[in-house]
Design an enzyme around this catalytic site. Structure first.
Site, PDB file in Angstrom:
ATOM      1  N   HIS A 119       0.849  -1.195   0.000  1.00  0.00           N
ATOM      2  CA  HIS A 119       0.000   0.000   0.000  1.00  0.00           C
ATOM      3  C   HIS A 119       0.880   1.239   0.000  1.00  0.00           C
ATOM      4  O   HIS A 119       2.092   1.162   0.205  1.00  0.00           O
ATOM      5  CB  HIS A 119      -0.902   0.029   1.245  1.00  0.00           C
ATOM      6  CG  HIS A 119      -1.790  -1.165   1.382  1.00  0.00           C
ATOM      7  ND1 HIS A 119      -2.972  -1.293   0.707  1.00  0.00           N
ATOM      8  CD2 HIS A 119      -1.670  -2.310   2.133  1.00  0.00           C
ATOM      9  CE1 HIS A 119      -3.550  -2.454   1.021  1.00  0.00           C
ATOM     10  NE2 HIS A 119      -2.771  -3.096   1.887  1.00  0.00           N
ATOM     11  N   ASP A 122      -1.521   8.706  -1.237  1.00  0.00           N
ATOM     12  CA  ASP A 122      -1.476   9.883  -2.111  1.00  0.00           C
ATOM     13  C   ASP A 122      -2.338  10.953  -1.443  1.00  0.00           C
ATOM     14  O   ASP A 122      -3.553  10.806  -1.347  1.00  0.00           O
ATOM     15  CB  ASP A 122      -2.033   9.494  -3.495  1.00  0.00           C
ATOM     16  CG  ASP A 122      -2.363  10.695  -4.382  1.00  0.00           C
ATOM     17  OD1 ASP A 122      -2.203  11.853  -3.937  1.00  0.00           O
ATOM     18  OD2 ASP A 122      -2.808  10.462  -5.527  1.00  0.00           O
ATOM     19  N   HIS A 124      -3.921  14.471  -1.707  1.00  0.00           N
ATOM     20  CA  HIS A 124      -4.220  15.523  -2.675  1.00  0.00           C
ATOM     21  C   HIS A 124      -3.747  16.890  -2.169  1.00  0.00           C
ATOM     22  O   HIS A 124      -3.620  17.829  -2.934  1.00  0.00           O
ATOM     23  CB  HIS A 124      -5.724  15.568  -2.969  1.00  0.00           C
ATOM     24  CG  HIS A 124      -6.203  14.404  -3.778  1.00  0.00           C
ATOM     25  ND1 HIS A 124      -7.472  14.319  -4.283  1.00  0.00           N
ATOM     26  CD2 HIS A 124      -5.568  13.264  -4.188  1.00  0.00           C
ATOM     27  CE1 HIS A 124      -7.613  13.185  -4.958  1.00  0.00           C
ATOM     28  NE2 HIS A 124      -6.473  12.520  -4.906  1.00  0.00           N
ATOM     29  N   HIS A 159      -5.743   8.953  -0.470  1.00  0.00           N
ATOM     30  CA  HIS A 159      -6.136   7.584  -0.811  1.00  0.00           C
ATOM     31  C   HIS A 159      -4.910   6.748  -1.119  1.00  0.00           C
ATOM     32  O   HIS A 159      -3.819   7.264  -1.353  1.00  0.00           O
ATOM     33  CB  HIS A 159      -7.112   7.567  -1.997  1.00  0.00           C
ATOM     34  CG  HIS A 159      -6.562   8.111  -3.282  1.00  0.00           C
ATOM     35  ND1 HIS A 159      -5.887   7.328  -4.190  1.00  0.00           N
ATOM     36  CD2 HIS A 159      -6.590   9.362  -3.804  1.00  0.00           C
ATOM     37  CE1 HIS A 159      -5.529   8.076  -5.232  1.00  0.00           C
ATOM     38  NE2 HIS A 159      -5.933   9.319  -5.018  1.00  0.00           N
ATOM     39  N   CYS A 160      -5.104   5.457  -1.135  1.00  0.00           N
ATOM     40  CA  CYS A 160      -4.032   4.535  -1.489  1.00  0.00           C
ATOM     41  C   CYS A 160      -3.916   4.536  -3.017  1.00  0.00           C
ATOM     42  O   CYS A 160      -4.899   4.681  -3.722  1.00  0.00           O
ATOM     43  CB  CYS A 160      -4.371   3.128  -0.990  1.00  0.00           C
ATOM     44  SG  CYS A 160      -2.995   1.975  -1.172  1.00  0.00           S
ATOM     45  N   HIS A 169      -7.999  -0.550  -4.685  1.00  0.00           N
ATOM     46  CA  HIS A 169      -7.701  -0.192  -3.296  1.00  0.00           C
ATOM     47  C   HIS A 169      -8.639   0.914  -2.802  1.00  0.00           C
ATOM     48  O   HIS A 169      -9.052   0.921  -1.657  1.00  0.00           O
ATOM     49  CB  HIS A 169      -6.234   0.238  -3.149  1.00  0.00           C
ATOM     50  CG  HIS A 169      -5.286  -0.925  -3.100  1.00  0.00           C
ATOM     51  ND1 HIS A 169      -4.427  -1.146  -2.049  1.00  0.00           N
ATOM     52  CD2 HIS A 169      -5.090  -1.948  -3.974  1.00  0.00           C
ATOM     53  CE1 HIS A 169      -3.731  -2.253  -2.282  1.00  0.00           C
ATOM     54  NE2 HIS A 169      -4.103  -2.754  -3.446  1.00  0.00           N
ATOM     55  N   MET A 174      -9.899   2.364   0.837  1.00  0.00           N
ATOM     56  CA  MET A 174      -8.709   3.128   1.211  1.00  0.00           C
ATOM     57  C   MET A 174      -8.746   4.584   0.761  1.00  0.00           C
ATOM     58  O   MET A 174      -8.072   4.991  -0.191  1.00  0.00           O
ATOM     59  CB  MET A 174      -7.445   2.448   0.680  1.00  0.00           C
ATOM     60  CG  MET A 174      -7.211   1.112   1.359  1.00  0.00           C
ATOM     61  SD  MET A 174      -5.566   0.444   1.072  1.00  0.00           S
ATOM     62  CE  MET A 174      -4.632   1.278   2.339  1.00  0.00           C
ATOM     63  N   HIS A 279     -27.172  16.610   0.529  1.00  0.00           N
ATOM     64  CA  HIS A 279     -28.349  17.454   0.768  1.00  0.00           C
ATOM     65  C   HIS A 279     -28.848  17.149   2.173  1.00  0.00           C
ATOM     66  O   HIS A 279     -28.948  15.994   2.558  1.00  0.00           O
ATOM     67  CB  HIS A 279     -29.418  17.116  -0.283  1.00  0.00           C
ATOM     68  CG  HIS A 279     -30.735  17.798  -0.048  1.00  0.00           C
ATOM     69  ND1 HIS A 279     -31.048  18.987  -0.651  1.00  0.00           N
ATOM     70  CD2 HIS A 279     -31.794  17.467   0.720  1.00  0.00           C
ATOM     71  CE1 HIS A 279     -32.268  19.352  -0.261  1.00  0.00           C
ATOM     72  NE2 HIS A 279     -32.741  18.447   0.578  1.00  0.00           N
ATOM     73  N   GLU A 303     -28.988  24.475  -1.417  1.00  0.00           N
ATOM     74  CA  GLU A 303     -29.916  23.386  -1.120  1.00  0.00           C
ATOM     75  C   GLU A 303     -29.206  22.036  -1.224  1.00  0.00           C
ATOM     76  O   GLU A 303     -29.431  21.129  -0.444  1.00  0.00           O
ATOM     77  CB  GLU A 303     -31.113  23.424  -2.069  1.00  0.00           C
ATOM     78  CG  GLU A 303     -30.725  23.351  -3.544  1.00  0.00           C
ATOM     79  CD  GLU A 303     -31.918  23.438  -4.481  1.00  0.00           C
ATOM     80  OE1 GLU A 303     -31.843  24.199  -5.442  1.00  0.00           O
ATOM     81  OE2 GLU A 303     -32.919  22.737  -4.240  1.00  0.00           O
ATOM     82  N   THR A 304     -28.343  21.920  -2.219  1.00  0.00           N
ATOM     83  CA  THR A 304     -27.595  20.694  -2.487  1.00  0.00           C
ATOM     84  C   THR A 304     -26.232  21.146  -2.967  1.00  0.00           C
ATOM     85  O   THR A 304     -26.129  22.179  -3.626  1.00  0.00           O
ATOM     86  CB  THR A 304     -28.287  19.877  -3.593  1.00  0.00           C
ATOM     87  OG1 THR A 304     -29.592  19.513  -3.142  1.00  0.00           O
ATOM     88  CG2 THR A 304     -27.530  18.598  -3.939  1.00  0.00           C
ATOM     89  N   HIS A 330     -28.332  13.258  -2.780  1.00  0.00           N
ATOM     90  CA  HIS A 330     -29.635  13.535  -3.380  1.00  0.00           C
ATOM     91  C   HIS A 330     -29.813  12.924  -4.763  1.00  0.00           C
ATOM     92  O   HIS A 330     -30.664  13.351  -5.546  1.00  0.00           O
ATOM     93  CB  HIS A 330     -29.940  15.036  -3.393  1.00  0.00           C
ATOM     94  CG  HIS A 330     -31.411  15.334  -3.302  1.00  0.00           C
ATOM     95  ND1 HIS A 330     -32.277  15.144  -4.352  1.00  0.00           N
ATOM     96  CD2 HIS A 330     -32.179  15.764  -2.276  1.00  0.00           C
ATOM     97  CE1 HIS A 330     -33.508  15.487  -3.979  1.00  0.00           C
ATOM     98  NE2 HIS A 330     -33.472  15.854  -2.716  1.00  0.00           N
TER      99      HIS A 330
HETATM  100 CU   LIG Z   1      -3.774   0.088  -0.610  1.00  0.00          CU
END
Ligand SMILES: [Cu+2]
Lengths: 367, 285
Positions: A119, A122, A124, A159-160, A169, A174, A279, A303-304, A330
């Protein structure tokens, strides 16, 4: 001949070789970082978020986190359907980290020998090396430490991302979120401070569980066993489950979120793989950072709100009326049939001015 | 009254005996071998189902002592998957949505309409008079397993409609963590009347329609609307389900808890007297 596990491992092995060792940071910079105060944070299980200051106290710090990767079968609905899951720290989504702009995030990522898969992670929010993925590949029985500078504010997915198997993954669980707050806290569109009384962290996942010839979900013995058919199901792009916090009903009933009339709640919503549209039924988003990035002014009175796959957003709402609120994706089919529904239980005084039932339902009058 | 109860019991014994003697298939209707319990009339504490409003606000229905007028003969067990499958095989019933292959599981994944079709089919097969119980009959048969769905009419609620929603939500949550997979018939044991699996994890259809009743200060009904597209279900807690739904979960609202599974058991009405049959025959021409 390779066994399946060996095949999967060899792909990751190639990635490890390809990743260049971290270039040594300039001596001066290293010395500066070494002088910074350090703070160790223990992560908590979603939907909760570890204690943190909304406005930073003092200057930048090095904030230390540790996450242990757990591969394990998890039940994802009331019918007992099992996902062969991969998780950061045992939860889907992985725990939420909170730091301030200018802080350094120092993560120790542990991949215990009991796991089957390599594993990595990452972020962001991080800059370079595939978000840190190229510097964090860990095989079972290894751990790695990564440090990155929190240079941009906002809510960001992590995330992986192991080479060749990224989507699997991620949809196996993950992914998680880091929130990087401005040092002086959140602000409205005019730059006035905005504060919250509590924060809830909703991680939305969609799952692709293969079915047998009779249409029943297959319960695989091992993670590796689940891979080939799961990949086929994933390629169809139609999820079997769309859930908040790892399973249908994870945030309902006894585990429903709570608030009081007059309280302001920050809802952080992440989806690492697929678009969604949170929502709050009966409520609104007072201030919404749809893209989750606090350098942009928040949208008001939504609203959303739209959360792009591969991002996390934040919505701030002050509850004005008591009751049982449903917090949903929603796309109501995904909410009601596939699982993307949470509840917020709000106690307090009813406000007749905002709403009242003028006359209760009764027979239709003919005069 | 006593006499009538005795004669009903006698008929059901006869029916079982006759059924045992007539095991070969025959084009003539054969009495059933279905196990039933006959309960003599007695008083029990009961609240009417549906929604009650006083002065425009939702309140609990009044609790009163009810009693059936006649003995109630009702199935000891819920209708099984195998029993229901016989109706399907006969072309009279739609296959259930439950995937349970084991024959002694209660049938689940059936709607109110499916249950009514099954009762009609069973009646024609046996020349007996089978039907769904009313909510009141079901409650009577449930005895000590009947839950009370009152939420209380606290003063604080008068100005706060949300209080009832919150109370209802919390009450239902208290029952969480249950196993929702249907179990073999008998798993949940018998109640004091000898009925098995009442208030287990399969809710049972009744024939009672959903009603909304406005009551006056004295609790007397002053206005009533009825919606027979929604029927009352009996189980761990009383439910209200759209009559064509087969899965309780899809019938629940966004912020509520739904029954785990939907099944049913039937009531058998006494066979009409010889004179009545003769009259019915004459009336049909
Ligand atoms: Cu992984």
């Amino acid at each position: 001949m390779f066994t399946r596990r060996e095949t999967l491992m060899s792909v990751a092995g190639a990635a490890v070789v390809a990743a260049m060792p971290a270039a040594p940071a300039a001596a001066q910079e290293a010395a500066n970082i070494a002088k910074l105060p350090r703070k160790k944070v223990t992560l908590v299980q979603p939907p909760f978020v570890h204690e943190h200051d909304q406005v930073a106290k003092g200057g930048p710090k090095v904030v230390e986190f540790t996450m242990t990767i757990e591969e394990k079968p998890v039940v994802i609905d009331d019918e007992g359907t099992v996902l062969q899951a991969m998780t950061f720290n045992g939860s889907i989504p992985g725990p939420m980290m909170v730091v301030h702009e200018g802080d350094y995030v120092e993560l120790t990522l542990v991949n215990p020998a009991t796991n089957e898969m390599p594993h990595n992670i990452d972020f962001h929010a991080a800059t370079g090396a595939l978000g840190g993925a190229a510097l964090t590949d860990v095989n079972p029985g290894e751990e790695v430490k990564l440090r990155f500078k929190a240079t941009r504010t906002g809510t960001f997915v992590y995330h992986c991302a192991p080479k060749g198997m990224i989507p699997w993954h991620v949809v196996a669980g993950m992914s998680g979120t880091i929130m990087i707050l401005p040092r002086d806290g959140l602000k409205d569109e005019k730059g006035k401070p905005v504060r919250y009384d509590s924060v809830y962290y909703i991680g939305e996942n969609e799952f692709y569980i293969p079915r047998d010839a009779n249409g029943k979900f297959i319960n695989y013995k091992t993670l590796g066993d689940s891979f080939p058919e799961t990949l086929k199901a994933m390629r169809g792009l139609i999820p079997t489950h769309v859930v908040f916090n790892g399973r249908v009903g994870a945030l309902t009933g006894k585990n429903a979120m709570t608030a009081k009339v007059g309280q302001t709640v920050l809802f952080v919503h992440s989806q690492a793989n697929r678009d969604t549209r949170p929502h709050l039924i009966g409520g609104h988003g007072d201030y919404v950072w749809e893209e989750g990035k606090f350098a942009n002014p928040p949208a008001k009175d939504l609203e959303t709100w739209f959360i792009r796959g591969g991002s996390a957003g934040a919505a701030l709402y002050k509850f004005l009326q008591p009751g049982v609120y449903a917090y949903v994706n929603h796309n109501l089919i995904e909410a009601a049939e596939l699982g993307a529904t949470a509840h917020v239980i709000v106690d307090g005084k009813w406000n007749d001015d905002l709403m009242t039932q003028v006359s209760a339902p009764g027979p239709i009058r003919t005069n | 009254m006593k006499l009538q109860a005795a004669s009903v019991a006698a008929i059901s014994v006869l029916a079982i005996a006759a059924g045992a003697a007539l095991l070969q298939p025959s084009h003539r209707a054969a009495p059933s071998l279905i196990q039933t319990v006959t309960i003599k009339p007695a008083y029990f504490a009961y609240r009417l189902p549906g929604e009650f409003l006083a002065d425009g606000r939702v309140v609990d229905a009044a609790r009163f002592d009810a009693s059936p007028r006649h003995p109630l003969e009702i199935m000891t067990y819920q209708v099984s998957a195998a029993e229901y499958a016989a109706c399907v095989a006969d072309g009279a019933c739609q296959p259930a949505d439950s995937s349970g292959a084991a024959k002694d599981l209660p049938v689940t994944g059936v709607s109110y309409l499916d249950a009514v079709r099954y009762a009609e089919w069973l009646s024609s097969k046996t020349d007996e008079s089978w039907r769904l119980p009313t909510d009141e009959e079901w409650a009577f048969a449930a005895a000590e397993r009947l839950g009370d769905d009152a939420l209380g009419n606290a003063d604080s609620e008068i100005a706060n409609p949300a209080a009832r929603w919150l109370t209802a939500y919390r009450e239902r949550n208290a029952r969480e963590g249950r196993d929702t997979l249907p179990k073999m018939r008998g798993h949940f044991g018998a109640n004091s009347r000898g009925l098995y699996d009442i208030a287990g994890n399969v809710s049972e259809w009744t024939s009672t329609c959903y009603t909304r009743t406005h009551v006056d200060a004295a609790g007397k009904s002053v206005q009533r609307t009825e919606n027979c597209g929604v029927r009352v279900t009996g189980g761990q807690h009383r439910g209200y389900m759209t009559n064509f739904l087969r899965d309780g979960k899809s019938g629940g609202c966004a912020a509520g808890m739904a029954p785990d599974n939907l099944g049913f058991r039937l009531v058998k009405d006494p066979a009409p007297s010889f004179a009545r049959r003769l009259w019915q025959g004459m009336a049909r021409g």
